[in-house]
Design an enzyme around this catalytic site. Structure first.
Site, PDB file in Angstrom:
ATOM      1  N   ASN A  75       0.807  -1.233   0.000  1.00 41.83           N
ATOM      2  CA  ASN A  75       0.000   0.000   0.000  1.00 41.83           C
ATOM      3  C   ASN A  75       0.836   1.277   0.000  1.00 41.83           C
ATOM      4  O   ASN A  75       0.465   2.270  -0.627  1.00 41.83           O
ATOM      5  CB  ASN A  75      -0.999  -0.015   1.160  1.00 41.83           C
ATOM      6  N   GLY A 151       1.807  -6.085   7.353  1.00 42.84           N
ATOM      7  CA  GLY A 151       0.875  -6.668   6.385  1.00 42.84           C
ATOM      8  C   GLY A 151      -0.403  -7.080   7.075  1.00 42.84           C
ATOM      9  O   GLY A 151      -0.751  -6.555   8.133  1.00 42.84           O
ATOM     10  N   THR A 153      -3.360  -9.276   9.070  1.00 44.77           N
ATOM     11  CA  THR A 153      -3.356 -10.002  10.341  1.00 44.77           C
ATOM     12  C   THR A 153      -3.213 -11.512  10.115  1.00 44.77           C
ATOM     13  O   THR A 153      -2.484 -12.190  10.833  1.00 44.77           O
ATOM     14  CB  THR A 153      -4.644  -9.662  11.118  1.00 44.77           C
ATOM     15  N   THR A 155      -1.712 -13.066   7.641  1.00 44.49           N
ATOM     16  CA  THR A 155      -0.325 -13.386   7.268  1.00 44.49           C
ATOM     17  C   THR A 155       0.575 -13.291   8.496  1.00 44.49           C
ATOM     18  O   THR A 155       1.468 -14.121   8.685  1.00 44.49           O
ATOM     19  CB  THR A 155       0.185 -12.411   6.177  1.00 44.49           C
ATOM     20  N   GLU A 173       3.289  -5.632  12.431  1.00 43.36           N
ATOM     21  CA  GLU A 173       2.409  -4.460  12.240  1.00 43.36           C
ATOM     22  C   GLU A 173       1.283  -4.903  11.328  1.00 43.36           C
ATOM     23  O   GLU A 173       1.515  -5.147  10.139  1.00 43.36           O
ATOM     24  CB  GLU A 173       3.190  -3.308  11.592  1.00 43.36           C
ATOM     25  N   CYS A 207      -3.126   1.737   6.410  1.00 41.14           N
ATOM     26  CA  CYS A 207      -3.542   1.022   7.622  1.00 41.14           C
ATOM     27  C   CYS A 207      -4.081   1.988   8.672  1.00 41.14           C
ATOM     28  O   CYS A 207      -4.838   1.592   9.551  1.00 41.14           O
ATOM     29  CB  CYS A 207      -2.368   0.228   8.189  1.00 41.14           C
ATOM     30  N   GLU A 386       7.518  -0.190  16.449  1.00 43.54           N
ATOM     31  CA  GLU A 386       8.581   0.272  15.565  1.00 43.54           C
ATOM     32  C   GLU A 386       8.756   1.764  15.809  1.00 43.54           C
ATOM     33  O   GLU A 386       8.121   2.327  16.693  1.00 43.54           O
ATOM     34  CB  GLU A 386       8.234  -0.060  14.120  1.00 43.54           C
TER      35      GLU A 386
HETATM   36  P1  NDP Z   1      -0.196  -9.268   3.104  1.00 49.47           P
HETATM   37  O1  NDP Z   1      -0.203  -9.767   4.500  1.00 49.47           O
HETATM   38  O2  NDP Z   1      -0.903 -10.035   2.070  1.00 49.47           O
HETATM   39  O3  NDP Z   1       1.304  -9.110   2.560  1.00 49.47           O
HETATM   40  C1  NDP Z   1       2.292  -8.403   3.238  1.00 49.47           C
HETATM   41  C2  NDP Z   1       3.654  -8.943   2.858  1.00 49.47           C
HETATM   42  O4  NDP Z   1       3.776 -10.281   3.316  1.00 49.47           O
HETATM   43  C3  NDP Z   1       3.880  -8.982   1.350  1.00 49.47           C
HETATM   44  O5  NDP Z   1       5.241  -8.725   1.079  1.00 49.47           O
HETATM   45  C4  NDP Z   1       3.542 -10.428   1.022  1.00 49.47           C
HETATM   46  O6  NDP Z   1       4.162 -10.877  -0.160  1.00 49.47           O
HETATM   47  C5  NDP Z   1       4.100 -11.133   2.240  1.00 49.47           C
HETATM   48  N1  NDP Z   1       3.536 -12.445   2.510  1.00 49.47           N
HETATM   49  C6  NDP Z   1       2.354 -12.976   2.056  1.00 49.47           C
HETATM   50  N2  NDP Z   1       2.196 -14.241   2.541  1.00 49.47           N
HETATM   51  C7  NDP Z   1       3.298 -14.511   3.304  1.00 49.47           C
HETATM   52  C8  NDP Z   1       3.719 -15.630   4.066  1.00 49.47           C
HETATM   53  N3  NDP Z   1       3.009 -16.755   4.132  1.00 49.47           N
HETATM   54  N4  NDP Z   1       4.891 -15.568   4.728  1.00 49.47           N
HETATM   55  C9  NDP Z   1       5.631 -14.442   4.690  1.00 49.47           C
HETATM   56  N5  NDP Z   1       5.306 -13.348   3.958  1.00 49.47           N
HETATM   57  C10 NDP Z   1       4.141 -13.379   3.288  1.00 49.47           C
HETATM   58  O7  NDP Z   1      -0.696  -7.789   3.201  1.00 49.47           O
HETATM   59  P2  NDP Z   1      -0.968  -6.795   2.006  1.00 49.47           P
HETATM   60  O8  NDP Z   1       0.270  -6.693   1.172  1.00 49.47           O
HETATM   61  O9  NDP Z   1      -2.240  -7.183   1.377  1.00 49.47           O
HETATM   62  O10 NDP Z   1      -1.104  -5.408   2.780  1.00 49.47           O
HETATM   63  C11 NDP Z   1      -2.297  -4.955   3.308  1.00 49.47           C
HETATM   64  C12 NDP Z   1      -2.350  -5.247   4.816  1.00 49.47           C
HETATM   65  O11 NDP Z   1      -1.253  -4.645   5.466  1.00 49.47           O
HETATM   66  C13 NDP Z   1      -3.590  -4.646   5.438  1.00 49.47           C
HETATM   67  O12 NDP Z   1      -4.147  -5.584   6.332  1.00 49.47           O
HETATM   68  C14 NDP Z   1      -3.045  -3.450   6.194  1.00 49.47           C
HETATM   69  O13 NDP Z   1      -3.822  -3.063   7.289  1.00 49.47           O
HETATM   70  C15 NDP Z   1      -1.703  -3.937   6.621  1.00 49.47           C
HETATM   71  N6  NDP Z   1      -0.825  -2.814   6.934  1.00 49.47           N
HETATM   72  C16 NDP Z   1      -0.490  -2.591   8.251  1.00 49.47           C
HETATM   73  C17 NDP Z   1       0.298  -1.493   8.594  1.00 49.47           C
HETATM   74  C18 NDP Z   1       0.694  -1.251  10.023  1.00 49.47           C
HETATM   75  O14 NDP Z   1       1.582  -0.438  10.248  1.00 49.47           O
HETATM   76  N7  NDP Z   1       0.081  -1.883  10.996  1.00 49.47           N
HETATM   77  C19 NDP Z   1       0.755  -0.545   7.569  1.00 49.47           C
HETATM   78  C20 NDP Z   1       0.351  -0.887   6.236  1.00 49.47           C
HETATM   79  C21 NDP Z   1      -0.422  -1.983   5.937  1.00 49.47           C
HETATM   80  P3  NDP Z   1       3.454 -10.795  -1.617  1.00 49.47           P
HETATM   81  O15 NDP Z   1       2.547  -9.613  -1.602  1.00 49.47           O
HETATM   82  O16 NDP Z   1       4.607 -10.665  -2.529  1.00 49.47           O
HETATM   83  O17 NDP Z   1       2.728 -12.076  -1.803  1.00 49.47           O
END
Ligand code: NDP
Length: 405
Positions: A75, A151, A153, A155, A173, A207, A386
């Protein structure tokens, strides 16, 4: 990177669909600020020493933890990538970092800049590949003792399941369902302008966006009318056009997911006050993943629409009467990332800020950041903090040395 700001901003927009001007205003300057901040913060980091009962000196020796694993989402691709990589490098770690495969371009450009600037090979290792394969391999790798992840929750839970039995340090996070609490006594104009931003900035894919707007009964009708009018006036358009308030959502799958949530809201009895549908642009942009910003009312706190993270340009409105009711509504989800409070009553601001279950609270503002402060969520929004010293400490191992006098 700063000299290449146009290239980075355009890459970020093309990868992600966000307006180029937004990448210029937010993503790229904040990524630069992350690198600058941690590069200088490490120069001022302190360690502790204690004289113990006049018998010994105890001091804490903080050493880099080793190879740091950083996994970031799509994002805010470069901003969140540097948010992890910068403190890890500053703390003295070598880094394996994985951007989302959905938006890998700016991380690749950063790798080019690092190579051009002479960062030694092997210090920052940017790996590309899908999460379930490459990210999972990082979580399971015995030579990566710390994982910093941002990413979803689900994941995060999967990473924790793999990493916990290996006793890795984890910073997670995760998602949010953030409340915006509007009291009758707030500065209405300032609140309205900022709430439109906190709802729909980056197409609602931040987020920290507020997705549940809780409005005190005395202002509810006025707020609903003004908010819907301002929302309808937002321009969804070409990301290259400086006049576009919203660009495209990140992917077809994500657009379908968000539109699916609108259908769920309707089936739960929600009234769509505006939006709720795809925007079809003309010419080269036809078929793009554009969506009208959406406002929904008439739903109770326990329905799926008010419980699940949608992560798109969709907000709900809920009225409340008392401060206690506002807190009950605010705290009624499994998440606890960020909250916004709008009031001129100073004591109430402090009381509600204490009572809201959330890692970050803004009073009469949104998205103002001081990089020295701890950042993170409670409940299902994450564990660990963080930012500032917390991030530098995360990437070190503390050793206590006790010297007998
Ligand atoms: P995902 O959880 O789908 O992906 C996040 C990262 O994890 C990506 O690089 C993804 O790779 C990777 N990933 C996916 N599956 C795995 C796995 N099994 N093991 C290890 N890594 C994995 O999230 P999104 O990318 O869809 O992002 C949106 C989410 O992030 C929302 O829920 C949002 O709220 C949260 N977010 C939280 C923030 C915070 O500070 N709390 C800030 C910004 C976003 P790939 O995409 O290459 O498959």
């Amino acid at each position: 990177m700063e000299r290449d700001v146009d290239r980075f901003a355009e890459a970020e927009s093309q990868d992600n669909g966000k307006p180029v001007h937004l990448a210029h205003e937010v993503d790229i300057p904040r990524a630069v600020a992350n690198l600058r901040f941690f590069a200088t913060a490490i120069l001022h980091q302190q360690s502790e020493a204690h004289l113990t009962d006049g018998l010994a000196v105890n001091y804490t020796d903080r050493q880099p933890i080793g190879v740091a694993g950083c996994i970031s989402p799509w994002n805010l691709p470069l901003y969140l990538f540097t948010w992890k990589v910068a403190p890890a490098l500053a703390a003295g770690c070598t880094v394996v970092a994985k951007p989302s495969e959905v938006t890998p371009w700016t991380a690749y450009l950063l790798s080019r800049v690092c190579a051009e600037e002479g960062l030694p090979p092997g210090v920052l290792n940017i790996v590309h590949g899908l999460g379930p394969k490459v990210g999972a391999a990082m979580s399971a790798h015995p030579d990566i003792p710390a994982i910093s992840f941002t990413g979803g929750t689900r994941t995060g839970a999967e990473i924790a399941r793999t990493a916990a039995p290996l006793f890795k340090k984890l910073s997670l996070e995760l998602g949010g369902k953030n409340p915006v609490i509007v009291f009758d006594d707030c500065d209405f104009e300032a609140m309205l302008t900022t709430t439109v931003r906190s709802s729909f900035r980056n197409q609602g894919q931040i987020c920290l966006c507020g997705s549940r707007i809780l409005v005190q009964r005395g202002s509810y009708d006025r707020f609903r009318a003004a908010f819907v009018e301002r929302t309808k006036a937002l321009h969804v358009g070409d990301p290259k056009d400086p006049g576009s308030d919203l660009g495209a959502l990140v992917s077809k799958a994500h657009l379908e997911k968000v539109l699916g949530h609108v259908e769920i809201a309707k089936s739960e009895g929600g009234r769509i006050l505006c939006g709720g549908d795809q925007v079809h642009l003309e010419g080269a942009l036809s078929g793009g993943w554009y969506m009208r910003p959406t406002v929904i009312e008439g739903l109770g706190p326990q329905c799926r629409t008010n419980q699940e993270e949608i992560f798109g340009p969709v907000v709900t409105l809920q009225p409340f009467d008392t401060e206690a009711e506002a807190l009950t509504l605010a705290n009624s989800t499994p998440y606890g990332l960020a909250a916004v409070i709008w009031t001129k009553d100073l004591q109430r601001a402090h009381r509600v800020a204490r009572g809201v279950q959330s890692g970050i609270v803004w009073v009469n503002c949104w998205m103002l950041r001081d990089l020295r402060t701890p950042f993170g969520g409670v409940k299902q929004s994450g564990v660990g903090r963080e930012g500032g010293w917390e991030a530098l400490r995360f990437f070190t191992e503390a050793k206590n040395v006790c010297v007998r006098l």
